[in-house]
Design a protein around this motif. Sequence first.
Motif: not given
Length: 456
Positions: A25-34, A246-255, A419-426
């Motif tokens: 469920l966490a992986g599916l949620a992460a994919s949906s987030t990206w 979480g790190e990739n999401l923070r980097g994408a949004r904040r950084d 974004v690409d790194a986040g999707r690849s991790d999942v």
Amino acid sequence: MPARLRLLRAATVLLATALAVLLTLAGLAASSTWNTVAGRDAPRTTSAADLELSLNDMDAQAANLLLSNGDAGKGRLQTPYQKAVGFYGDARNEIAHDLRTLAVAAQGDQADERTEESLTDSFAEYQELIGRALENDDHAGGRTAALGDYRRATDLLQRQLLPEARDLVSSNNTVFNSGYTAASSTLSAQLVAVVVLGGLVLAVLGLLQWYLSRRFQRTLTPPVLAATVCTLLAVLLGTQLLSATGENLRGARRDAFDSVVALSRARAIAYDANADESRYLLDPQRRDQYARSFLAKSQELYGIQGATLATYDSQLATTWREYRTDHHDLRFTGEFRRELDNITFAGERAAAEKTVNTYAVYQRDDRKIRALLAAGKESEAEEFGMGWEPGTSNAHFEAWMDALDKVTAINERHFDGYVDAGRSDVIELLPWVLGALLAAAVLTALGLRPRLAEFR
């Protein structure tokens, strides 16, 4: 004893299954987030910012067309006029595209739907006024009527179109921020749950190993030991998956995207300030108004407390010199400051500082235009303000926009990378996690099978 072994086996399998379900469920949620971040939130915000920019550009080019057209085409400044014709058409097409994109994005949000509908209606009225102004200007003696139509058009732009476009930027950026905050909180909760559940599975497997060792006089049961290793691997990979997300999401949004928003806003404001310069040349009766507006937009970009047009250049030079010495110096504010306070990536600081340097050159050009007008050299002011030859105001404005585009591109490139790194991790880690947990459940059952057989 058989009942206890079956209970420990059941507890291991159930906990491993629960952990597998949680991570799935966490992986599916992460994919949906990206998918949401890359396919909806970021494009909506940038489309709204592009709309604001294109509206400003279209109005600036309309002013340039009127300025360079001469008397019904006589005495026309050919290069500025042809450039303005091209840029005007490009801006109008971009606005139409952005309005369509935002209309689709606004579906389901009543406030955004009303704003987008109002923008579309107002833009139609704006185009009609600009079209009438350009038509009047093509007739001998039509400059006065053309100027009246242009005034009504630019007033409509400033009072309705631009505020509504900015509302869409703010609204869509707020939605992105809210989604980011919610996703980050969910990831943190999931990470805790994975550690707790993983710890329970490992604890049960440890208890089972101890029980087998005590009751059956075996130091270790290899299948159960292998199940423990698989579970530990699954927990480690699962926590890595969630932490990296979480790190990739923070980097994408904040950084990255925080800088993209600030730089997009800066670009839109820059085009509006450039339009004020053209309006200042075009409309002598409103020069004080457009001078105040130009200063206000300059303050939005690089804010200096108490600065006037007469003192802005010297204060900009002083505050910028102090900032270059100490990056924590707080003597200026604005969109450039937001970007400079969010420097993250290689090459970003040099590109951002070049943007401010080219901005300072453009600001000095503005003072030269006003000085030429004050000296009664109107033709020279117009030629310098609208010319594209090296050393003219438009050439310096283009250099400033090129510098701004480069620092924006750095942040956009890293946003895409996150974004690409986040999707690849999942995609890469989740199958290994689920496979390890399945192996742990199977190995536990196999490890207990010979022991349970002894009681038949």
